[in-house]
Write a protein that holds these residues in place. Structure first.
Motif: not given
Length: 597
Positions: A185-191, A264-274
């Protein structure tokens, strides 16, 4: 490519068409590509193995805290294995890069050459409307784009997908659905987020590129016309125009930067959350004894490992989009069709005598403005035929049509009975020598500029041509002699000196048909005398067509054709035309009076 110049609309969707264009160039080295892909797979397997070794090291350390003896032996072997696997991961990656580098370089060389040849095959009209600075940037960015596209397509996108697949499978197989689901899920959201935001940003990137090309063209244009700027003291005006272009670039760059912050901000948020979700799940399982400490480390290592290339993926996707837009500009150049093309079954010109016929030649650049109307005349072998008339009457157009820079609207031009539209460009243009009105030289030394008349000519041949063109006196006065550089477009030489270089080139080429396009219009009377005698020697016994402004230079012509507003109004030799007391006689009288004064 359907859109010709307006291709950006198509580039908004990921443009697979361009990748299809590039692929054939890569298949020159099938074996290399296969080896590179094998090493890529080895590298990925090694990197997926790393977290497992880490897990066993931690578990061993954890278990062996009670047994002191085992503490030493087991982890050391694992630690060495970890080092070996880590090193082989990097090594395989390097080998893969080296193998594939050769493939992309060869593809770039092939495509670069193709674009260059294609630009030379486009007609004069395209080149009269082009902006050289912008064009060279398009080609440069296109080739860089191909390099980028290839490397990242093969080295980042494919391996990253491979690794994600492996990791999700391992997590599901070893630790159950929850871990695999969070990862997926985190990968799909991130991509998804990366692609969406990058799409939005590409517009700004394109604006910046456009502004960059415009400011570059502006600067080059202004520097090429350096003297004009000085004559009209317009340095401030030029600087302001350049600054306006740069201001557009600055605005585009600022938007570009702010949008990068959002990405970059959005990407960092997805990584941190997952990561947090995974760690929380793993920590509870370790606390409940369902999982060892090693498993916790393994999951942590996997997550780090996956997000590292993914973090890069946003950048790669953006750059690939940019590269595709750049490559597209380059392939758009390739898609432009020349208006004047060689026929498929074009034949070689065979010169038997050197007779030139203009049969009912009509020509217009635009349908509403005819330049030539039904022009008929013949230049017999060895004859010197002059074409005169007021400027803008279509005289120089005849030269461009003879060289087939444009196709006729109707009628035909024949050399020794062969229609020039059925001949190869090379054989036609090799048979005609020209001394143009305005000789443009390459930014090289004088001897190489003369040698351009016949590539591969020996130094003795070139020096002989220089002597026949009466250039040797001028060259003796130069500090570096024939090795003197002429400056960009020959700016360091005077009009008369450039004309002599053009004459020397033509002497070296020794063509059976000669064209002089107002070859003496830029000279004073002293140089004119010298150059007239050089031209006389050059055209001895050769079919020649002379476009003349000064009638005194062509009074000895076998035939004189008077053209007014694209039509032949009179023809005959000098004395016949004076006797007719028409357009030629009028021009002659005016010019004689001016010279007497």
């Amino acid at each position: 490519m359907r859109h010709g110049h307006h291709a950006s609309t198509e580039a908004d969707s990921f443009n697979w068409k361009i990748i299809q264009h590039v692929i054939p160039y890569l298949f020159e080295y099938k074996r290399r590509i296969f080896s590179a892909l094998m090493f890529m797979i080895f590298a990925k397997l090694a990197s997926v193995g790393l977290p497992f070794i880490l897990k066993y090291i931690v578990d061993d350390l954890d278990a062996s805290t009670s047994e002191a003896s085992a503490l030493v032996i087991a982890p050391i072997a694992l630690v060495i294995a970890y080092g070996v696997v880590r090193f082989s991961n990097v090594l395989f990656g390097e080998i893969r890069d080296t193998l594939f580098g050769r493939v992309t370089e060869r593809a770039i060389r092939r495509i670069g050459l193709k674009v260059f040849q294609h630009l030379h095959s486009l007609d004069l009209e395209f080149h009269l409307n082009r902006r050289t600075g912008g064009l060279s940037r398009d080609i440069e960015r296109g080739t860089t784009g191909i390099n980028f596209l290839m490397r990242f397509m093969v080295f980042n996108i494919i391996p990253t997908l491979l690794e994600i697949g492996l990791v999700v499978f391992i997590l599901f197989f070893n630790y159950g659905i929850n871990f695999a689901a969070i990862t997926l899920a985190s990968i799909i959201i991130y991509v998804g987020y990366s692609i969406k935001t990058t799409e939005w940003r590409t517009g700004f990137v394109r604006q910046a590129n456009k502004a960059d090309s415009a400011s570059n063209s502006q600067a080059i244009d202004s520097l090429i016309n350096y003297e004009t700027t000085k004559y009209f003291t317009s340095e401030d005006y030029e600087a302001k125009r350049y600054d306006d272009e740069l201001a557009d670039w600055e605005i585009a760059k600022r938007k570009n930067r702010l949008s990068l912050f959002v990405l970059n901000g959005g990407q960092a948020f997805v990584i941190a959350a997952s990561m947090t979700a995974m760690m929380a799940l793993a920590a509870t399982q370790v606390a409940n004894g369902e999982m060892t400490l090693g498993d916790f480390v393994l999951i942590n290592a996997f997550m780090m490992q996956i997000f590292l290339p993914l973090n890069f993926l946003g950048f790669v996707y953006r750059e690939m989009k940019g590269s595709l837009a750049n490559i597209e500009l380059m392939f758009n150049l390739l898609a432009i069709k020349p208006k004047v093309v060689e026929k498929n079954n074009a034949t070689e010109l065979k010169i038997t005598q050197g007779r030139v016929d203009f049969n009912s030649v009509s020509f217009n650049y635009h349908s509403n403005r005819p330049i030539l109307k039904d022009v008929n005349f013949t230049i017999n072998p060895g004859e010197k035929v002059a074409i005169v008339g007021a400027s803008g009457g279509g005289k120089s157009t005849l030269v461009k049509l003879l060289f087939r820079f444009y196709d006729l609207s109707s009628g035909s031009i024949q050399i020794d009975g062969q229609d020039i539209s059925s001949l190869t460009f090379k054989s036609l243009r090799s048979a005609i020598g020209i001394v143009p009105q305005d000789t443009v030289l390459f930014n090289d030394n004088i001897i190489e500029n003369v040698r351009y008349g016949k590539q591969g000519a020996s130094d003795d041949e070139v020096l002989n041509a220089i002597k026949l063109a009466h250039l040797d006196g001028f060259i003796k006065s130069l500090p570096d002699g024939v090795n003197t550089m002429v400056g960009e477009r020959g700016l360091k030489l005077s009009g008369g000196e450039k004309q002599r270089v053009a004459i020397a080139r033509t002497i070296l080429k020794k063509p059976p048909i000669l064209v002089f396009d107002e070859a003496t219009s830029s000279l004073d009377s002293k140089s004119e005398q010298a150059i007239m005698s050089a031209l006389k020697e050059l055209s001895e016994g050769v079919t020649s067509m002379v476009i003349a402004h000064r009638l005194s230079t062509i009074s000895d012509a076998d035939k004189i054709i008077v053209i007014e507003q694209g039509e032949v109004v009179e023809y005959g030799d000098h004395n016949q035309l004076l006797a007719q007391n028409g357009a030629y006689a009028k021009l002659w009288t005016i010019q004689q009076q001016n010279e007497d004064e």
